[in-house]
Design a protein around this motif. Structure first.
Motif, mmCIF file in Angstrom:
data_model
loop_
_atom_site.group_PDB
_atom_site.id
_atom_site.type_symbol
_atom_site.label_atom_id
_atom_site.label_comp_id
_atom_site.label_asym_id
_atom_site.label_seq_id
_atom_site.Cartn_x
_atom_site.Cartn_y
_atom_site.Cartn_z
ATOM 1 N N GLY A 116 0.767 -1.242 0.000
ATOM 2 C CA GLY A 116 0.000 0.000 0.000
ATOM 3 C C GLY A 116 0.794 1.285 0.000
ATOM 4 N N PHE A 117 2.107 1.201 -0.096
ATOM 5 C CA PHE A 117 2.943 2.402 -0.135
ATOM 6 C C PHE A 117 3.053 2.914 -1.564
ATOM 7 N N ASN A 118 3.188 4.233 -1.705
ATOM 8 C CA ASN A 118 3.357 4.875 -3.001
ATOM 9 C C ASN A 118 4.671 5.641 -3.011
ATOM 10 N N VAL A 119 5.311 5.664 -4.179
ATOM 11 C CA VAL A 119 6.562 6.402 -4.321
ATOM 12 C C VAL A 119 6.280 7.903 -4.261
ATOM 13 N N VAL A 120 7.021 8.590 -3.413
ATOM 14 C CA VAL A 120 6.964 10.048 -3.314
ATOM 15 C C VAL A 120 8.103 10.639 -4.138
ATOM 16 N N ALA A 121 9.294 10.039 -4.017
ATOM 17 C CA ALA A 121 10.467 10.535 -4.736
ATOM 18 C C ALA A 121 11.553 9.464 -4.749
ATOM 19 N N LYS A 122 12.422 9.558 -5.745
ATOM 20 C CA LYS A 122 13.639 8.749 -5.776
ATOM 21 C C LYS A 122 14.752 9.670 -5.309
#
Length: 150
Positions: free
Chosen positions: A127-133
């Motif tokens: 359930g986690f989403n990428v915010v930034a690399k």
């Protein structure tokens, strides 16, 4: 699956588990120098504090440690699973246990994670989403991820 609060006497086993997990997977995703940094970049005092504060959890069978996860601030931390046990649900169940504890104790509605490159898919399934690399202090890349809590 049942999880226990980590105990101070688990600390050496937790660090050894962390090392086994990193040694198994990181060489195919990071340079040798980055792998060495990842293997050695931990803080025993941080683990000890999380244990004392009952924010680090373990999955054991008998006396053998198979997984850990915990939280610090608003971030899920130290999610490690025995490489021989990948894919059987230990990590995802530890994440859910940790999130429930975090939400119950803090009332917060969002949790973050700094995620090693190869674990992105695992966290997305949780359930986690990428915010930034981003880049770490040593130049290695990781994902900053976030999950709303229900």
């Amino acid at each position: 699956m049942e999880f226990d609060d980590a105990q101070i006497e688990d600390l050496d086993a937790i660090i050894a588990l962390r090392r086994r997990a990193f040694e198994k997977i990181t060489p195919s995703h990071y340079s040798p120098a980055e792998v060495e940094n990842l293997l050695n970049d931990y803080d025993r005092a941080q683990f000890s504090k999380m244990i004392r504060d009952r924010r680090l959890f373990c999955y054991k069978k008998g006396t053998k440690l198979y997984g850990t996860a915990g939280w610090e601030g608003s971030a899920i931390r130290h999610v490690y699973v025995d490489p021989d046990q990948f894919g059987v649900g230990i990590g995802s169940n530890l994440i859910e246990h940790t999130i429930l504890d975090f939400k119950k104790r803090t009332g917060c509605e969002r949790m973050t994670a700094g995620v090693i490159i190869y674990a992105r898919g695992f966290y997305e399934k949780s359930g986690f989403n990428v915010v930034a690399k981003k880049k770490a202090w040593d130049g290695s890349e990781f994902y900053e991820m976030s999950r709303p809590l229900k």
